[in-house]
Design an enzyme around this catalytic site. Structure first.
Site, PDB file in Angstrom:
ATOM      1  N   LEU A 142       0.920  -1.485  -0.013  1.00  0.00           N
ATOM      2  CA  LEU A 142       0.029  -0.081  -0.088  1.00  0.00           C
ATOM      3  C   LEU A 142       0.848   1.334  -0.014  1.00  0.00           C
ATOM      4  O   LEU A 142       0.626   2.314  -0.642  1.00  0.00           O
ATOM      5  CB  LEU A 142      -0.909  -0.096   1.193  1.00  0.00           C
ATOM      6  CG  LEU A 142      -2.021   0.918   1.241  1.00  0.00           C
ATOM      7  CD1 LEU A 142      -3.004   0.926   0.400  1.00  0.00           C
ATOM      8  CD2 LEU A 142      -2.606   1.139   2.812  1.00  0.00           C
ATOM      9  N   SER A 143       1.822   1.420   0.745  1.00  0.00           N
ATOM     10  CA  SER A 143       2.401   2.398   0.996  1.00  0.00           C
ATOM     11  C   SER A 143       3.298   2.815  -0.438  1.00  0.00           C
ATOM     12  O   SER A 143       3.496   3.982  -0.604  1.00  0.00           O
ATOM     13  CB  SER A 143       3.684   2.417   2.075  1.00  0.00           C
ATOM     14  OG  SER A 143       2.982   1.852   3.313  1.00  0.00           O
ATOM     15  N   ASP A 144       3.921   1.917  -0.936  1.00  0.00           N
ATOM     16  CA  ASP A 144       4.551   2.004  -2.213  1.00  0.00           C
ATOM     17  C   ASP A 144       3.917   2.545  -3.126  1.00  0.00           C
ATOM     18  O   ASP A 144       4.293   3.355  -3.961  1.00  0.00           O
ATOM     19  CB  ASP A 144       5.382   0.482  -2.685  1.00  0.00           C
ATOM     20  CG  ASP A 144       6.053  -0.019  -1.624  1.00  0.00           C
ATOM     21  OD1 ASP A 144       7.043   0.959  -1.042  1.00  0.00           O
ATOM     22  OD2 ASP A 144       6.198  -1.058  -1.310  1.00  0.00           O
ATOM     23  N   VAL A 145       2.700   2.013  -3.492  1.00  0.00           N
ATOM     24  CA  VAL A 145       1.734   2.341  -4.586  1.00  0.00           C
ATOM     25  C   VAL A 145       1.221   3.716  -4.165  1.00  0.00           C
ATOM     26  O   VAL A 145       1.241   4.652  -5.154  1.00  0.00           O
ATOM     27  CB  VAL A 145       0.491   1.170  -4.688  1.00  0.00           C
ATOM     28  CG1 VAL A 145      -0.650   1.825  -5.668  1.00  0.00           C
ATOM     29  CG2 VAL A 145       1.020  -0.057  -5.092  1.00  0.00           C
ATOM     30  N   GLY A 148       4.034   6.286  -4.876  1.00  0.00           N
ATOM     31  CA  GLY A 148       4.165   6.314  -6.256  1.00  0.00           C
ATOM     32  C   GLY A 148       3.254   7.370  -6.978  1.00  0.00           C
ATOM     33  O   GLY A 148       3.378   8.202  -7.918  1.00  0.00           O
TER      34      GLY A 148
END
Length: 377
Positions: A142-145, A148
Site C-alpha cells: 500500500l505505502s509503495d503504490v 508512487g
C-alpha cells in the site's frame, strides 16, 4: 510507471546486478518475477554503477537531456554517491528532482531505511487494522503504490511549473506521509477528541453501519452512508420499527447504539444467502458488495468489462497478466497494451548509451571498467 503510462520516456537505472525486486518471488514466469513485472511496464533499463565516478558521469550525461530525475536512495547516502540534492540543483537548475525515502529528506529519522511495513506501522495504519485488538498490516504494498501515485501527481505539477518559468523543483515524497494521507480522517477525529482507536475488524470508526456482515454462506459488506440508506435498508430487511425509531434517525444516533443496530442487521442476514442479501440491498439502492477472493476479482464482470486486467506480451516471461493503469483516456488504445513490457536487466543499455553519443568502443570500455552492464558484453 504511471508517468510512463502517460507517455513519458522513463529510463530505469539499476545496479549492475539488477533491481532487487527482480528476485522477489516466487512466482516467476520463465525466471521473471511477477512482482517486478507488475510495476515496471513502459520503462527502459540501464545498469549503472553509481558508486563509481565513471558511472555517475554517465548519469550526469543522461540528466543533461532529462526533465525529471526520480531517485529512491536513502537521503544519508545521496551525498556519498555524489548525488546530493543541492549539488544536483546547482548543476541542473531546470531539473525536477523527485526524492523517495521512508521518512523524507529532513527530520531526525531522515536517514532511517523505510519499507511498506515500516510506514504502515509508523503511520498508525496498523493500529486500526486487524481484529481482536491485534494490529495487522494491510496485506499489499500500500505505502509503495500510494507514494508512487503521490509522486506522479506532484511531478506532473512540477513539470507544468517548469514549462511556465523554466525552473526546476525538488519533490520530497516519504512513505510515512503517503500513509498519513490515508489516515487523515482517523487522525483528524482523534485530534478532535475521539478516543484512541484500536483494531476494529474493518468496522468504520464514524459511520454505522459500514462494515462486514455475515450471511448464511459468506460475508458481504454494507455501506450505509446516509439516513436514506438507513431507512431503505431497514424496510428491505423488514426492520420497520428499527427504521422508524427517532433515537436511530441520524448516524450519530446509530453510532451511539452501534451494538444494537449491528446486531439487528446481523440477525436478519444470518439466514439469508449472500446472493439474496446483495440483491435485496441493490434493489433499494444501498451500497453493498461481496468480499471477493482474487479468483473472483480477476473474473468480475465489471473488471472484465473495463479491461482492468491486461495481458502483456513479455520477451522472456511470455504472456503476463496484470493490472492496467487505473484511469481511462480517450486517446488510450483499446487493448491497453504497454508500449514497452517490463524490461529485462539492462535490456536497453546499449541504445540508451548510444542516445547520449557513446559508440560501441566506448560502451565496451565502460563495460570492462564495470561502470555499466550491457547484455552481451
Amino acid at each position: 510507471m504511471y508517468l510512463a503510462d502517460m507517455g513519458a520516456d522513463v529510463i530505469k537505472i539499476e545496479p549492475l546486478r539488477g533491481d532487487d525486486a527482480r528476485g522477489w518471488g516466487p512466482p516467476f514466469l520463465n525466471g521473471e518475477a511477477a512482482w517486478f513485472l507488475s510495476v515496471n511496464r513502459n520503462k527502459r533499463s540501464l545498469c549503472l554503477d553509481l558508486r563509481s565516478e565513471t558511472g555517475r558521469d554517465v548519469l550526469f550525461q543522461l540528466l543533461e537531456t532529462a526533465d525529471v530525475f526520480i531517485e529512491n536512495i536513502n537521503p544519508v547516502k545521496l551525498g556519498k554517491h555524489g548525488l546530493g540534492i543541492e549539488s544536483l540543483r546547482e548543476r541542473f537548475p531546470k531539473l525536477v528532482i523527485c526524492a523517495f525515502s521512508g521518512f523524507g529528506l529532513t527530520g531526525p529519522d531522515a536517514g532511517l531505511p523505510g519499507y511498506d511495513l515500516i510506514a504502515q506501522a509508523r503511520s498508525g495504519m496498523m493500529s486500526v487494522t486487524g481484529a481482536d485488538g491485534i494490529p495487522q498490516r494491510v496485506s499489499t504494498a500500500l505505502s509503495d503504490v500510494a507514494a508512487g501515485t503521490v509522486a506522479a501527481f506532484a511531478v506532473a505539477a512540477a513539470l507544468v511549473r517548469q514549462q511556465q518559468n523554466g525552473e526546476g523543483e525538488v519533490v520530497d515524497v516519504a512513505l510515512l506521509e503517503a500513509d498519513l494521507a490515508f489516515m487523515s480522517p482517523r487522525i483528524a477525529s482523534f485530534l478532535a477528541g475521539e478516543p484512541e482507536p484500536k483494531p476494529c475488524a474493518g468496522q468504520d470508526s464514524v459511520v454505522a453501519i459500514y462494515q462486514r456482515m455475515q450471511t448464511a454462506d459468506r460475508p458481504i459488506v454494507i455501506a450505509i452512508g446516509n439516513d436514506g440508506h438507513w431507512r431503505r435498508s431497514c424496510a428491505a430487511l423488514g426492520l420497520h420499527e428499527l427504521g422508524e425509531r427517532e433515537d436511530l434517525a441520524t448516524n450519530a444516533d446509530r453510532r451511539a447504539n452501534r451494538d444494537e443496530v449491528v446486531g439487528a442487521f446481523q440477525e436478519s442476514l444470518a439466514s439469508m444467502s449472500s446472493a439474496d442479501a446483495l440483491k435485496l440491498f441493490e434493489e433499494v439502492g444501498v451500497p453493498c458488495a461481496p468480499i471477493n477472493f482474487l479468483s473472483e476479482v480477476v473474473t468480475d464482470p465489471q473488471v472484465e468489462a473495463r479491461g482492468a486486467i491486461v495481458d502483456y506480451q513479455h520477451p522472456v516471461a511470455g504472456v503476463f497478466r496484470g493490472v492496467g493503469a487505473p484511469w481511462r483516456l480517450s486517446s488510450d488504445p483499446q487493448d491497453r497494451q504497454a508500449r514497452i513490457p517490463a524490461p529485462t536487466r539492462g535490456q536497453h543499455g546499449r541504445e540508451i548509451l548510444a542516445e547520449i553519443g557513446l559508440d560501441d568502443d566506448e560502451i565496451t570500455r565502460l563495460a570492462k571498467k564495470e561502470a555499466v552492464w550491457v547484455p552481451g558484453l
